[in-house]
Design a protein around this motif. Structure first.
Motif, PDB file in Angstrom:
ATOM      1  N   LYS A  57     -12.093 100.226  58.026  1.00 57.36           N
ATOM      2  CA  LYS A  57     -10.631 100.188  58.039  1.00 57.36           C
ATOM      3  C   LYS A  57     -10.126 100.465  59.447  1.00 57.36           C
ATOM      4  O   LYS A  57     -10.625 101.359  60.139  1.00 57.36           O
ATOM      5  N   ARG A  59      -7.844 102.092  62.059  1.00 55.51           N
ATOM      6  CA  ARG A  59      -7.078 103.345  62.079  1.00 55.51           C
ATOM      7  C   ARG A  59      -5.644 103.134  62.539  1.00 55.51           C
ATOM      8  O   ARG A  59      -4.769 103.943  62.242  1.00 55.51           O
ATOM      9  N   THR A  61      -4.159  99.861  62.223  1.00 56.19           N
ATOM     10  CA  THR A  61      -3.647  98.694  61.510  1.00 56.19           C
ATOM     11  C   THR A  61      -4.068  98.780  60.044  1.00 56.19           C
ATOM     12  O   THR A  61      -4.789  99.685  59.633  1.00 56.19           O
ATOM     13  N   ASP A  62      -3.641  97.788  59.251  1.00 53.29           N
ATOM     14  CA  ASP A  62      -4.020  97.715  57.842  1.00 53.29           C
ATOM     15  C   ASP A  62      -5.246  96.850  57.618  1.00 53.29           C
ATOM     16  O   ASP A  62      -5.596  96.533  56.481  1.00 53.29           O
ATOM     17  N   GLN A  63      -5.906  96.458  58.684  1.00 48.51           N
ATOM     18  CA  GLN A  63      -7.055  95.570  58.573  1.00 48.51           C
ATOM     19  C   GLN A  63      -8.213  96.253  57.841  1.00 48.51           C
ATOM     20  O   GLN A  63      -8.551  97.403  58.113  1.00 48.51           O
ATOM     21  N   ARG A  64      -8.823  95.500  56.906  1.00 51.09           N
ATOM     22  CA  ARG A  64      -9.989  95.985  56.168  1.00 51.09           C
ATOM     23  C   ARG A  64     -11.089  94.929  56.200  1.00 51.09           C
ATOM     24  O   ARG A  64     -10.824  93.746  56.000  1.00 51.09           O
TER      25      ARG A  64
END
Length: 329
Positions: A57, A59, A61-64
């Motif tokens: 994940k 830290r 951004t919302d990127q997963r």
């Protein structure tokens, strides 16, 4: 002394130590909490589903991004006597989840032994072939691999609580009991992401991670009827993680772990059957912009039978125990 010789000596010592603990069998029977089977060989057939997956994940951004291995269902058989256990399993092609196993592999070893109230585990996961999921897209990476090796050292405070009845079935919990069980957890993990990038360039990134945590927990065996046991427990702890990657500097960060375990056993005379499930989560930073969830689910269903050990095997065990006692004296 070579590694193989050392391993053989360790197994003989563990078996003899376990034999020495059986002297206390009469006093334990008086408490009516645990039944042991010191002179019986435990055989079982089992089905296992386990893997080691990762989720990254951002830290900031919302990127997963998730890395999930090409899972395999395995069946096998094991035979155990005191602290010595031999096991073999394989992934048959007739199971639906195993029908796309080409160019992928999953190798797993799990060892557990007991020295008095101390419990020692060792686990190894070697996986090849992962699914990469990001931005709603899924891509199979056959050359991506991971290696994890480690385990835990724990102490069982309550002598009336049997962890063996959950995992080994060479003991039977006769009355309900629970125990505080702190553990020191330690793992080394290496994973390499290999594939083709958007513009055709080769992606080859390697990451190394070391986890060390103190994880106190509590486990309870509930015996509602004579032959049925239901077990549940959990542990949570804090520690430290050391990580580094191909293009990043080394990073030391806070680690926290969660471990859940549940089991159900039906035990009638020497016949037994049941299932157990556990889930270990190791959470830490991968680098200064990425957070990692390291997940190890484990499910096992089994059926087994205890049969009396041949006199020759009992005599060998007694002879080894006498020799160790003579060395001590």
């Amino acid at each position: 002394m070579g590694l193989k010789a050392f391993f053989i000596v360790f197994l003989l010592f563990a078996a003899s130590f376990s034999n020495a603990q059986d002297i206390e069998l009469d006093s334990i029977k008086e408490l009516n909490y645990i039944q042991k089977f010191p002179n019986k060989i435990t055989g079982r057939l089992f089905y296992i589903n386990t893997s080691n997956s990762f989720e990254f994940k951002g830290r900031l951004t919302d990127q997963r991004v998730s890395l999930t291995p090409n899972k395999q269902n395995r069946i096998g058989a094991s035979i155990a006597f005191k602290a010595i256990k031999l096991s073999y399993s394989f992934a048959p092609d007739f199971m639906a989840e195993n029908q796309d196993n080409e160019d992928s592999k999953l190798f797993n070893i799990g060892l557990r032994t007991y020295l008095g109230k101390w419990m020692q585990t060792l686990n190894l996961y070697n996986e090849k072939g992962f699914y990469l999921e990001a931005y709603g897209q899924e891509l199979y990476l056959p050359r991506t691999s991971s290696l994890k090796i480690g385990g835990s050292t724990g102490y069982i405070f309550n002598e009336n609580f049997s962890f063996r009845s959950i995992t080994n079935q060479d003991e039977k919990q006769l009355k309900s009991a629970g125990s505080f069980l702190p553990q020191l957890i330690y793992y080394y993990t290496k994973y390499g992401i290999k594939g083709d990038g958007d513009s055709g360039q080769q992606v080859d990134e390697k990451y190394h991670s070391v986890d060390v945590a103190l994880s106190p927990g509590y486990y309870y065996n509930w015996v509602p009827t004579k032959n049925l046991m239901i077990s549940a427990g959990a542990a949570a702890g804090l520690g430290v993680n050391f990580s580094n990657g191909t293009d990043s500097e080394s990073l030391t960060s806070l680690l926290y772990d969660l471990n859940f375990r549940g089991a159900i056993n039906y035990d009638f005379s020497d016949f037994y059957a049941g299932a157990q499930y556990s889930y270990l989560i190791l959470n830490h930073n991968t680098d200064r912009t990425t957070y990692t969830e390291d997940n190890i689910p484990y499910f096992e269903a089994f059926i087994g039978y205890r049969f009396k050990a041949p006199k020759k095997i009992l005599d060998i065990s007694d002879d080894v125990n006498k020799k160790i006692d003579s060395i001590k004296n």
